[in-house]
Design a protein around this motif. Structure first.
Motif, PDB file in Angstrom:
ATOM      1  N   THR A  43       0.930  -1.426   0.120  1.00 25.59           N
ATOM      2  CA  THR A  43       0.225   0.003   0.053  1.00 25.59           C
ATOM      3  C   THR A  43       0.907   1.293  -0.122  1.00 25.59           C
ATOM      4  O   THR A  43       0.509   2.147  -0.749  1.00 25.59           O
ATOM      5  CB  THR A  43      -0.921   0.093   1.308  1.00 25.59           C
ATOM      6  OG1 THR A  43      -1.586  -1.224   1.134  1.00 25.59           O
ATOM      7  CG2 THR A  43      -1.787   1.229   1.098  1.00 25.59           C
ATOM      8  N   VAL A  44       1.726   1.428   0.851  1.00 26.64           N
ATOM      9  CA  VAL A  44       2.668   2.305   0.834  1.00 26.64           C
ATOM     10  C   VAL A  44       3.534   2.511  -0.723  1.00 26.64           C
ATOM     11  O   VAL A  44       3.570   3.708  -1.031  1.00 26.64           O
ATOM     12  CB  VAL A  44       3.698   2.080   1.894  1.00 26.64           C
ATOM     13  CG1 VAL A  44       4.827   3.165   1.748  1.00 26.64           C
ATOM     14  CG2 VAL A  44       3.186   2.298   3.331  1.00 26.64           C
ATOM     15  N   LEU A  45       3.862   1.518  -1.111  1.00 30.21           N
ATOM     16  CA  LEU A  45       4.606   1.589  -2.354  1.00 30.21           C
ATOM     17  C   LEU A  45       3.408   2.239  -3.585  1.00 30.21           C
ATOM     18  O   LEU A  45       3.753   2.938  -4.564  1.00 30.21           O
ATOM     19  CB  LEU A  45       5.136   0.449  -2.782  1.00 30.21           C
ATOM     20  CG  LEU A  45       6.395  -0.265  -2.004  1.00 30.21           C
ATOM     21  CD1 LEU A  45       6.975  -1.551  -2.378  1.00 30.21           C
ATOM     22  CD2 LEU A  45       7.499   0.915  -2.310  1.00 30.21           C
ATOM     23  N   LEU A  46       2.394   1.604  -3.432  1.00 33.69           N
ATOM     24  CA  LEU A  46       1.396   1.851  -4.598  1.00 33.69           C
ATOM     25  C   LEU A  46       1.123   3.581  -4.318  1.00 33.69           C
ATOM     26  O   LEU A  46       0.884   4.273  -5.240  1.00 33.69           O
ATOM     27  CB  LEU A  46       0.096   1.222  -4.341  1.00 33.69           C
ATOM     28  CG  LEU A  46      -0.937   1.591  -5.291  1.00 33.69           C
ATOM     29  CD1 LEU A  46      -0.620   1.103  -6.667  1.00 33.69           C
ATOM     30  CD2 LEU A  46      -2.257   0.649  -4.733  1.00 33.69           C
ATOM     31  N   ALA A  47       0.877   4.009  -2.994  1.00 33.15           N
ATOM     32  CA  ALA A  47       0.895   5.419  -2.792  1.00 33.15           C
ATOM     33  C   ALA A  47       2.046   6.129  -3.238  1.00 33.15           C
ATOM     34  O   ALA A  47       1.495   7.418  -3.622  1.00 33.15           O
ATOM     35  CB  ALA A  47       0.457   5.674  -1.263  1.00 33.15           C
ATOM     36  N   LEU A  48       3.095   5.940  -3.177  1.00 30.71           N
ATOM     37  CA  LEU A  48       4.343   6.557  -3.627  1.00 30.71           C
ATOM     38  C   LEU A  48       4.391   6.370  -4.848  1.00 30.71           C
ATOM     39  O   LEU A  48       4.497   7.877  -5.592  1.00 30.71           O
ATOM     40  CB  LEU A  48       5.592   5.714  -2.862  1.00 30.71           C
ATOM     41  CG  LEU A  48       7.048   6.390  -3.136  1.00 30.71           C
ATOM     42  CD1 LEU A  48       7.014   7.853  -2.585  1.00 30.71           C
ATOM     43  CD2 LEU A  48       8.063   5.514  -2.747  1.00 30.71           C
ATOM     44  N   ALA A  49       3.973   5.607  -5.618  1.00 32.04           N
ATOM     45  CA  ALA A  49       3.970   5.429  -7.147  1.00 32.04           C
ATOM     46  C   ALA A  49       2.754   6.750  -7.570  1.00 32.04           C
ATOM     47  O   ALA A  49       3.133   7.156  -8.842  1.00 32.04           O
ATOM     48  CB  ALA A  49       3.727   4.147  -7.465  1.00 32.04           C
ATOM     49  N   THR A  50       2.007   6.581  -6.933  1.00 29.64           N
ATOM     50  CA  THR A  50       0.720   7.472  -7.339  1.00 29.64           C
ATOM     51  C   THR A  50       1.035   8.930  -7.251  1.00 29.64           C
ATOM     52  O   THR A  50       0.995   9.767  -8.045  1.00 29.64           O
ATOM     53  CB  THR A  50      -0.620   7.101  -6.609  1.00 29.64           C
ATOM     54  OG1 THR A  50      -0.691   5.708  -6.786  1.00 29.64           O
ATOM     55  CG2 THR A  50      -1.800   7.970  -6.897  1.00 29.64           C
ATOM     56  N   TRP A  51       1.697   9.015  -5.916  1.00 27.22           N
ATOM     57  CA  TRP A  51       2.051  10.609  -5.710  1.00 27.22           C
ATOM     58  C   TRP A  51       3.306  11.057  -6.808  1.00 27.22           C
ATOM     59  O   TRP A  51       3.245  12.355  -7.164  1.00 27.22           O
ATOM     60  CB  TRP A  51       2.701  10.304  -4.317  1.00 27.22           C
ATOM     61  CG  TRP A  51       3.178  11.993  -3.739  1.00 27.22           C
ATOM     62  CD1 TRP A  51       2.523  12.944  -3.311  1.00 27.22           C
ATOM     63  CD2 TRP A  51       4.430  12.361  -3.762  1.00 27.22           C
ATOM     64  NE1 TRP A  51       3.472  13.976  -3.410  1.00 27.22           N
ATOM     65  CE2 TRP A  51       4.470  13.640  -3.309  1.00 27.22           C
ATOM     66  CE3 TRP A  51       5.914  11.509  -3.794  1.00 27.22           C
ATOM     67  CZ2 TRP A  51       5.771  14.423  -3.023  1.00 27.22           C
ATOM     68  CZ3 TRP A  51       6.806  12.300  -3.475  1.00 27.22           C
ATOM     69  CH2 TRP A  51       6.929  13.624  -3.127  1.00 27.22           C
ATOM     70  N   LEU A  52       4.112  10.046  -7.032  1.00 24.36           N
ATOM     71  CA  LEU A  52       5.327  10.581  -7.895  1.00 24.36           C
ATOM     72  C   LEU A  52       4.702  10.721  -9.306  1.00 24.36           C
ATOM     73  O   LEU A  52       5.021  11.430 -10.074  1.00 24.36           O
ATOM     74  CB  LEU A  52       6.252   9.374  -8.094  1.00 24.36           C
ATOM     75  CG  LEU A  52       7.333   9.343  -6.809  1.00 24.36           C
ATOM     76  CD1 LEU A  52       8.294   8.284  -7.015  1.00 24.36           C
ATOM     77  CD2 LEU A  52       7.964  10.684  -6.701  1.00 24.36           C
ATOM     78  N   ALA A  53       3.262   9.943  -9.889  1.00 22.34           N
ATOM     79  CA  ALA A  53       2.941  10.071 -11.009  1.00 22.34           C
ATOM     80  C   ALA A  53       2.134  11.287 -11.364  1.00 22.34           C
ATOM     81  O   ALA A  53       2.174  11.907 -12.418  1.00 22.34           O
ATOM     82  CB  ALA A  53       2.344   8.750 -11.540  1.00 22.34           C
TER      83      ALA A  53
END
Length: 55
Positions: A43-53
């Protein structure tokens, strides 16, 4: 009697499982924590990827 005679009933995994039946639920509990930890990391990695995108 032979010198290297070993008792076939001594210290086997089957006997330990029979003598201590509470060992199996303890392993299940540790696996549950591992699954929860993996879900949190995902979940943290998905949130980080979304934030970066989109950030």
């Amino acid at each position: 009697m032979a010198e290297n005679y070993t008792d076939p009933s001594g210290n086997t995994e089957a006997f330990r499982a029979f003598a201590n039946p509470e060992a199996a639920p303890a392993e299940a509990a540790s696996r549950t924590g591992l699954i929860i930890g993996a879900a949190v990391i995902a979940t943290v990695l998905l949130a980080l990827a979304t934030w970066l995108a989109f950030g």
